[in-house]
Design an enzyme around this catalytic site. Structure first.
Site, mmCIF file in Angstrom:
data_model
loop_
_atom_site.group_PDB
_atom_site.id
_atom_site.type_symbol
_atom_site.label_atom_id
_atom_site.label_comp_id
_atom_site.label_asym_id
_atom_site.label_seq_id
_atom_site.Cartn_x
_atom_site.Cartn_y
_atom_site.Cartn_z
ATOM 1 N N GLU A 162 63.691 24.476 -7.253
ATOM 2 C CA GLU A 162 64.883 24.720 -7.841
ATOM 3 C C GLU A 162 65.760 25.822 -7.154
ATOM 4 O O GLU A 162 67.046 25.830 -7.284
ATOM 5 C CB GLU A 162 64.542 25.032 -9.404
ATOM 6 C CG GLU A 162 65.971 25.455 -10.425
ATOM 7 C CD GLU A 162 66.709 24.267 -10.569
ATOM 8 O OE1 GLU A 162 67.757 23.948 -10.205
ATOM 9 O OE2 GLU A 162 66.144 23.434 -11.702
ATOM 10 N N VAL B 9 68.779 25.604 -4.232
ATOM 11 C CA VAL B 9 70.111 25.294 -4.633
ATOM 12 C C VAL B 9 70.516 26.314 -5.718
ATOM 13 O O VAL B 9 69.989 26.080 -7.001
ATOM 14 C CB VAL B 9 70.489 23.810 -4.951
ATOM 15 C CG1 VAL B 9 72.118 23.800 -5.068
ATOM 16 C CG2 VAL B 9 70.160 22.925 -3.941
ATOM 17 N N ALA C 132 69.926 29.597 -6.346
ATOM 18 C CA ALA C 132 69.033 30.486 -6.781
ATOM 19 C C ALA C 132 68.448 30.214 -8.033
ATOM 20 O O ALA C 132 67.619 29.347 -8.166
ATOM 21 C CB ALA C 132 69.756 31.887 -6.464
ATOM 22 N N GLY D 176 75.708 43.647 2.172
ATOM 23 C CA GLY D 176 74.535 42.819 2.330
ATOM 24 C C GLY D 176 74.580 41.534 1.571
ATOM 25 O O GLY D 176 73.831 40.883 1.380
ATOM 26 N N ASP E 116 74.241 26.368 5.738
ATOM 27 C CA ASP E 116 73.477 26.606 4.737
ATOM 28 C C ASP E 116 74.107 25.455 3.675
ATOM 29 O O ASP E 116 73.157 25.103 2.557
ATOM 30 C CB ASP E 116 73.402 27.999 4.321
ATOM 31 C CG ASP E 116 72.524 28.425 3.527
ATOM 32 O OD1 ASP E 116 71.313 28.108 3.730
ATOM 33 O OD2 ASP E 116 72.847 28.857 2.318
ATOM 34 N N LYS F 299 72.077 22.527 1.275
ATOM 35 C CA LYS F 299 72.003 22.566 -0.328
ATOM 36 C C LYS F 299 72.740 21.141 -0.770
ATOM 37 O O LYS F 299 72.029 20.537 -1.752
ATOM 38 C CB LYS F 299 72.884 23.559 -0.792
ATOM 39 C CG LYS F 299 71.941 25.007 -0.623
ATOM 40 C CD LYS F 299 72.848 26.204 -1.291
ATOM 41 C CE LYS F 299 72.133 27.609 -0.683
ATOM 42 N NZ LYS F 299 72.974 28.679 -1.171
#
Length: 838
Positions: free
Chosen positions: A624, A627, A629, A682, A696, A700
């Site tokens: 899970e 994609v 978080a 960050g 990235d 996903k």
């Protein structure tokens, strides 16, 4: 089917019902309770603290003495030196007498010396005969109880108590039959009555294990005979209860050596206790129940070392603590299977099988036969297995020659797991829960047996799976926590957050949901630590101090401990090398949970291998957090598909970094300045190009496309990179110094969008035809993607059901804490499928 020597029909008619007063309680103390002088003192103090009018106390030999006496007899008969161990045994008893009786020990020491001198004469005779006859062996091995009873009775007398020793050989008369040892109740009661006339003391210390036969010869009651003696003398003394004192807190729900979480049982019925004892529970022997059942005598199993604990009460009626009270394992067995088409419908086949085994003196532990009558299988002791096979081959020699019986198959390495409980009768689903628990632990069942009383379900399984099966079934019936062996790979930002969350929740989960998540291994890029305790406490220090280099084979082997039924590996790395192992882990029954996109979006061949391994083993693969978080994106898509909906399109913003950038970018601040700010906060990867490239996001989208049934690969996605071609190969520092080269093009695109009343968003899209794209698009001000908070991710599912108003999932889609929470939720979902009460 043979059983331990339980003679339930040999009740005690001559022992008439007694009035409830005066209070008479019988006690029996095992060898561990009288192991030395200190233990004798403890037993004496325990007895003196009780208020019974009459105490009838049966004692075993000191711990290890019976085995030592048997060894002495065989040593003498073999012509070897028996004097050295004889002297050691004599000195042990003399030393105990001296410690207990001090200055008053002389008479007891003299008595012990005479007893050991008589033993020496008997051993000399055995040395001459060169064989230990049954009568001599029984005479020798029962002496430990005689010595023990004398020590305790003399100690009580030295303390001023009204105590006397009763040598059971003066009272108890038994006879040996096919079903074991049976008591001659009229003779025994008459002898005891005469003995009590001469010895009216309040505290009677009785020798366990020994008796006389109908020919007045000294004999024994067999192994565990001291418990049987306790029940016999409880009946003869008309006791209201029998307390059997051991070194555990009663009868446990399973063997604590195999299931450390085993719990003491408050109550058992006689039948439950017999079933548990037959299949391996060591606290009480089935034979002990014989006199108790006949007169309704309660038996309480107590702990000598914790006398305040109430123990387990065994009586005619149990409590209602659930359908299954306990589980036991019988090891060292073998399975015999006789099969053939010629057996179908032929009367007497089963009788021939068991007659052949009876004639061969083979004990049958368990029987199973299919209703087709095509086969009969039985479980026997492994030591008797070959004898049993030869007996059946001889009995069915003609049928084997004529091919009416195809085979007499022998399978070694078998254990029998039994679930026992009176509450199983008439309760639907008990067998289903047992079989489901074993299936989830990947334990194959070779044979099944259940009696019409429904008090016991027994399954024959491979001994290699026995410990794991016992733990799985024990947890499956909620007798202990559902235990999962957990290993974490990649303790970086997400992995560390997960381990902290696991540490914070571990105690609560075990207390509230009966789930025991045991962290047994952590592996970083360079090292790993392996642990058997299963605690998350101080994991970072232990990993830093570990000298073990990473070896994922050893890591896996450690996690798959034989005694733990379920294993989960959580991969929080971003490693393709680790993802290559997923299929092998899943094929081995190891559940895999990951936020690593390398498996879900990697080579299609690897993805197919993972799916095939899942289908073959039943192990779970949960991802899970790959994609969105912690957002329920994959599970929402899965629910839509599983309920029969059709996916028309999937649109989403899957990068928290790019969401933040374009939510903030309004043309007033240079795009490069926002990238530097995000890098400083960050929000970006160390090299921002990893975010700006769009790869990235494309991964996903591939994961969701594959979940939707599309065999899409990364190279099939049309990806718009936000990194100019001139900067794609630059060093990271050079790229950061030249960020301003992005500003002009982004300013122009923003101006054009603003002029049209639109906003810029970096969007992934999968359409109905399977076309996939990732890139910067202009969206109207009313679009769901136009007004997001900070780093929010959002996905929009357009389906046959959700056509006019798409289903939207939105929320924080980045950050170690929320990603770790998504991984943790997957871990709990897997635990739920394994039977945890979540």
């Amino acid at each position: 089917m043979s059983s331990p020597a339980v003679v339930l029909q040999d009740h005690a008619p001559a022992v008439s019902a007694a009035p409830q007063s005066p209070l008479v309680i019988a006690h029996k103390f095992g060898g561990s309770s009288v192991a030395d002088a200190a233990r004798y003192r403890h037993v004496a103090d325990l007895l003196r603290a009780r208020g019974e009018t009459v105490q009838a106390t049966v004692v075993s030999a000191m711990k290890g003495v019976t085995d030592a006496l048997i060894a002495l007899a065989h040593t003498a008969a073999d012509g070897r030196d028996w004097r050295t161990p004889w002297e050691a045994l004599r000195e042990r008893h003399l030393r105990a007498a001296g410690d207990l009786l001090a200055d008053a020990a002389a008479p007891t020491n003299a008595w012990l010396q005479r007893e050991f001198d008589e033993l020496a004469q008997l051993l000399n005779a055995l040395a001459v005969l060169a064989t230990p006859t049954r009568e001599a062996l029984e005479r020798v091995q029962g002496l430990g109880e005689v010595y023990s009873a004398r020590l305790l009775s003399e100690h009580l007398r030295a303390l001023g108590e009204d105590a006397v020793m009763l040598d059971a050989r003066d009272v108890l008369v038994v006879h040996h039959g096919d079903l074991g040892v049976a008591v001659d109740w009229p003779q025994s009661e008459a002898r005891l009555a005469r003995w009590r006339e001469a010895n009216p003391a309040r505290r009677i210390v009785i020798t366990g294990f020994v008796a006389r036969d109908e020919g007045n010869r000294i004999t024994i009651l067999g192994r565990n005979g001291s418990d049987y003696s306790g029940a016999i003398f409880a009946a003869l003394f008309h006791a209201q209860e029998l307390h059997i004192w051991t070194d555990v807190d009663g009868v446990l729900s399973a063997d604590p050596r195999l299931v450390p979480e085993a719990v003491p049982l408050a109550a058992l019925s006689y039948h439950e206790a017999c079933e548990l004892a037959y299949f391996g529970a060591k606290v009480v022997h089935p034979q002990t129940m014989t006199p108790a059942i006949s007169r309704g005598l309660p038996i309480i199993i107590r702990n000598t070392f914790r006398p305040e604990h109430p123990g387990t009460r065994i009586a005619a009626v149990s409590d209602d603590a659930g359908p299954v009270k306990g589980l036991t394992l019988s090891p060292d067995l073998a399975l015999l299977n006789l099969e053939g088409a010629g057996m179908i419908g032929v009367p007497g086949t089963a009788e021939r099988v068991f007659a052949a085994l009876r004639d061969a003196r083979v004990s049958v532990v368990m029987i199973s036969q299919g209703s087709s009558e095509h086969s009969i299988c039985c479980v026997v002791r492994d030591a008797e297995a070959e004898t049993a096979r030869r007996a059946l081959q001889a009995a069915f020699a003609r049928e084997l020659a004529d091919a009416q019986v195809q085979n007499v198959q022998l399978i070694r390495g078998i254990s029998v797991l039994a679930a026992v409980g009176d509450g199983m009768a008439g309760t639907p689903g008990v067998a289903a829960r047992l079989f489901d628990s074993l299936a989830r632990a990947r334990v194959n069942i070779r044979a099944i047996a259940q009696g019409a009383s429904e008090r016991n379900i027994s399954v024959a399984i491979a001994s290699a799976d026995a410990d794991k099966a016992l733990r799985a079934a024990h947890a499956g019936f909620w007798l202990s926590a559902q235990t999962i062996s957990v290993g974490v790979i990649g303790p970086g930002k997400v992995g560390s957050a997960l381990l902290d969350q696991l540490a914070a929740a571990q105690v609560r989960l075990k207390r509230d949901t009966n789930l025991d998540l045991r962290l047994r291994a952590v592996a970083s890029r360079g090292r790993m630590w392996l642990d058997d305790r299963g605690t998350t406490a101080d994991w970072q220090r232990r990993l830093d101090e570990s000298t073990l280099e990473v070896d994922l084979d050893r890591f896996t082997e450690h996690l798959q401990a034989a005694h733990l039924p379920h294993t989960v590996i959580v991969d929080c790395s971003a490693s393709s090398r680790v993802a290559e192992r997923y299929a092998g882990w899943l094929a081995a029954g190891i559940h895999v949970i990951t936020p690593n996109k390398q498996a879900g979006a990697g080579p299609i061949e690897r993805y197919r291998a993972i799916r095939d391994a899942m289908a073959a083993s039943g192990a779970r693969f949960r991802y899970e957090a790959t994609v969105g978080a912690g957002l329920p994106v994959v599970s929402t898509l899965r629910d839509l598909l599983d309920t029969g909906d059709d996916i028309v399109a999937i649109d989403g913003i899957f990068s928290g970094t790019l969401a933040w950038l374009f939510n903030r970018y309004d043309g007033s601040t240079a795009f490069s300045a926002l990238v530097r700010e995000a890098h400083g906060l960050g929000y970006t990867e160390p090299d921002p190009r990893d975010d700006l490239s769009g790869t990235d996001v494309a991964r996903k989208l591939v994961i969701l496309a594959r979940e939707a049934g599309r065999e899409l690969s990364l190279e099939n996605v049309d990806v718009e990179s936000l990194v100019p071609a001139a900067l794609r190969d630059a060093a990271p520092d050079e790229f950061m110094s030249r960020l301003s080269e992005l500003d002009a093009s982004f300013a122009a695109r923003h101006a054009a969008a603003s002029a049209a009343g639109k906003v810029l968003r970096y969007v992934a899209r999968l359409d109905r035809d399977g076309r996939a794209s990732v890139g910067l698009v202009e969206l109207g001000d009313t679009h769901a993607f136009a007004h997001l908070r900070e780093t929010d991710n959002i996905v929009q599912f357009s389906t046959r059901r959700y056509c006019n108003n798409p289903l939207v999932v939105q929320g924080p889609g980045a950050g170690p804490e929320v990603t770790a929470a998504g991984v943790f939720a997957d871990l709990l979902r897997v635990a739920g499928t394994l039977g945890a009460r979540l």
